[in-house]
Every structure is written in structure tokens, then in C-alpha cells.
Design an enzyme around this catalytic site. Structure first.
Site, PDB file in Angstrom:
ATOM      1  N   PRO A 187       0.951  -1.042  -0.291  1.00  0.00           N
ATOM      2  CG  PRO A 187      -0.534  -1.703   1.888  1.00  0.00           C
ATOM      3  CD  PRO A 187       0.364  -2.265   1.199  1.00  0.00           C
ATOM      4  CD  GLU A 188       2.635   2.275  -4.627  1.00  0.00           C
ATOM      5  OE1 GLU A 188       2.773   4.217  -5.163  1.00  0.00           O
ATOM      6  OE2 GLU A 188       3.113   1.718  -5.121  1.00  0.00           O
ATOM      7  CG  HIS A 193      -2.893 -15.359   6.324  1.00  0.00           C
ATOM      8  ND1 HIS A 193      -2.179 -16.145   6.263  1.00  0.00           N
ATOM      9  CD2 HIS A 193      -3.797 -15.564   5.461  1.00  0.00           C
ATOM     10  CE1 HIS A 193      -2.318 -16.946   5.694  1.00  0.00           C
ATOM     11  NE2 HIS A 193      -3.717 -16.796   4.818  1.00  0.00           N
ATOM     12  NE  ARG A 248       5.000 -12.324   0.456  1.00  0.00           N
ATOM     13  CZ  ARG A 248       5.889 -11.854  -0.642  1.00  0.00           C
ATOM     14  NH1 ARG A 248       5.292 -11.640  -1.431  1.00  0.00           N
ATOM     15  NH2 ARG A 248       7.036 -12.791  -0.579  1.00  0.00           N
ATOM     16  NE  ARG A 307      19.434  12.695  -3.582  1.00  0.00           N
ATOM     17  CZ  ARG A 307      19.383  13.810  -2.935  1.00  0.00           C
ATOM     18  NH1 ARG A 307      18.639  15.157  -3.015  1.00  0.00           N
ATOM     19  NH2 ARG A 307      19.961  13.464  -1.428  1.00  0.00           N
TER      20      ARG A 307
END
Length: 274
Positions: free
Chosen positions: A2-3, A93, A112, A155
Site C-alpha cells: 500500500p502506498e 492470517h 506474509r 542526483r
């Protein structure tokens, strides 16, 4: 993982139901998801605490509690925080259940087991969770083109890598980095320092557009992500490039290409993004 838009959506769906709620008790089925403190202390400290408010920092969700405590959640790859009824079977889970005095429960589900929970006094836990090392929020009103230019200046890394560096910018992941670079018409392999003033303006605008679209569509769901009610997002139906390698560009018809940048799969249009 998730962002920013997904974590923001979870925050918005949970907040109205959790603000002012008292945590009546906590059940821990897999202590490994608790980074700090130990599971027994985690349970003891949370009992009786009231949830004052929820916030988000980058990809982290923060629960501000009474007595100066803060619970920090990082969902990582497959973590979920879902509001449910107080009764009912514990689904597979499910590793932590927060029982609410007003009824209902908040369940931490993670197939996970990569996600982590941190609990402590606010000033201490933000350090332990790594929040102090995060870069600026790309949707913050103070994040302007000049700030973005300073991040990119000097950069030589590809601009895609710079967007993904959480120490430089908080909350952007693979999905939205691909989308914002497409919207800006920028090749993801371009060195960040090579962007012109006009290109930086385009990228800044595209960053906001991609993230705001993700929030408006309740996040992007491919496999694991759901909001606080267990509902999938809709943004996957509006993606321009992510996950579409080999398909025609929706803007020009050219075949979308996939490359690896910093170990991350990246999809772009070789004609639209230069």
C-alpha cells in the site's frame, strides 16, 4: 505494498469509527508482527487507552492515544487493518485483534507477516519506526516545485529511483511513480538532475494528480489491498501504464515497455516519455 493513497484511504475509512473509542483489550496471535515493545507489554499498555485521532505519515498509519502514546502501523506488502463485528471466528492470517469498548473490533491481518506494529510514547516510537528519516509529504501544501527541484538537484540516479526513495519523498511507491512519470511525459531512466525547470513543474503537477486520483478512487487493488471496511479500491481501472507492459499506450498507441530500475519493474511509453 500500500502506498500513500491506500494508507490515506484506510485512515479516512477508519477515523470516523475509531475516534473517541476506548481499546477494551488486545489479543495477539502472532507476536512477531509487534516490533516494539514485547507482546505482553503491548497488550498491557493499550488496555483502556482512548484513540484520540488517526494520521498518516508516508506509508505509515498513526493512532494517537491518551497518555501521550502512539501506535504506528506499517502494512508493508500484505498488511490489512479491518473493522469487524466484535464476535465471529478469527479468520486466517489474523495476528492481532483490538477490541473496542463501544462494540466491534479492529483486526490486523497479514498473510506474509511483513507488516509491523510499534507502540510507545510519541517522541520515542516515531524514532523506532523510522518516521524521523522520511522525506517531505508530496501532497503537503508546503511541498512546491522549489522543494522538488532541491531534491533532484545533483542526483544522477534515474528520476524513478529518486521518487521511490522514502528518505527524499514520503509515500510514493512503484505504482504511482510509474503513473506520475507518464503524466509528466518523463522517461523514468532520466537522471533526476537533468530535469529542466519546465519538466520539474510538469512532474510536480503530475505527482499531485496521480496521488489525488488514487485517493479519489479509494486506492489501487490488485491482490491484497482493501480499505478499513475490507473493500477494494477502484484506481486499478484508471492506470495508464503500471501493469500494462506490452499493451498499447492509451495516449499514442505505441507499445508500452518494461525495464528494471533499481531492481523495480518499471513500465513507460517510449514515445510519450522522453
Amino acid at each position: 505494498m500500500p502506498e500513500l493513497p491506500e494508507v490515506e484511504t484506510i485512515k479516512r475509512t477508519l477515523s470516523p469509527h475509531l475516534r473517541g473509542q476506548t481499546i477494551a483489550g488486545v489479543e495477539v496471535y502472532y507476536p512477531g508482527v509487534i516490533a516494539v515493545p514485547d507482546a505482553a507489554t503491548f497488550i498491557d499498555l493499550l488496555a483502556g487507552k482512548i484513540i484520540i485521532r488517526l494520521d498518516r505519515r508516508g506509508k505509515y498509519l498513526l493512532f494517537y492515544l491518551t497518555a501521550g502514546y502512539c501506535l504506528v502501523a506499517h502494512l508493508r506488502m500484505t498488511g490489512r487493518l479491518i473493522l469487524t463485528a466484535a464476535t465471529g471466528p478469527v479468520l486466517p492470517h489474523t495476528h492481532v485483534v483490538f477490541r473496542l469498548a463501544g462494540g466491534g473490533a479492529l483486526r490486523w491481518v497479514d498473510s506474509r507477516r511483513f507488516g509491523r506494529l510499534y507502540l510507545g510514547q510519541e517522541d520515542e516510537v516515531t524514532v523506532a519506526a523510522g518516521l524521523k528519516k522520511l522525506g517531505p509529504e508530496p501532497l503537503d501544501p508546503s511541498f512546491d516545485v522549489a522543494t522538488l527541484a532541491a531534491i533532484c538537484a545533483g542526483r544522477r540516479r534515474p528520476v524513478k529511483q529518486v521518487l521511490l526513495d522514502q528518505h527524499l519523498l514520503a509515500g510514493i511507491g512503484n505504482i504511482y511513480a510509474d503513473e506520475m512519470l507518464f503524466l509528466a511525459g518523463l522517461n523514468p531512466l532520466r537522471p533526476a538532475a537533468s530535469l529542466t525547470e519546465n519538466e520539474l513543474v510538469r512532474l510536480h503537477r503530475a505527482m499531485r494528480a496521480a496521488l489525488e486520483q488514487g485517493i479519489a478512487n479509494f486506492g489501487t487493488s490488485f491482490r491484497d489491498y482493501v480499505d478499513g471496511h475490507g473493500q477494494q479500491g477502484k484506481n486499478q481501472d484508471y492506470l495508464q501504464v503500471y501493469g500494462r507492459a506490452g499493451q498499447p499506450c492509451r495516449r499514442c498507441g505505441c507499445t508500452l515497455e518494461r525495464v528494471k530500475i533499481g531492481g523495480r519493474s518499471t513500465v513507460f511509453c517510449p514515445a510519450c516519455q522522453v
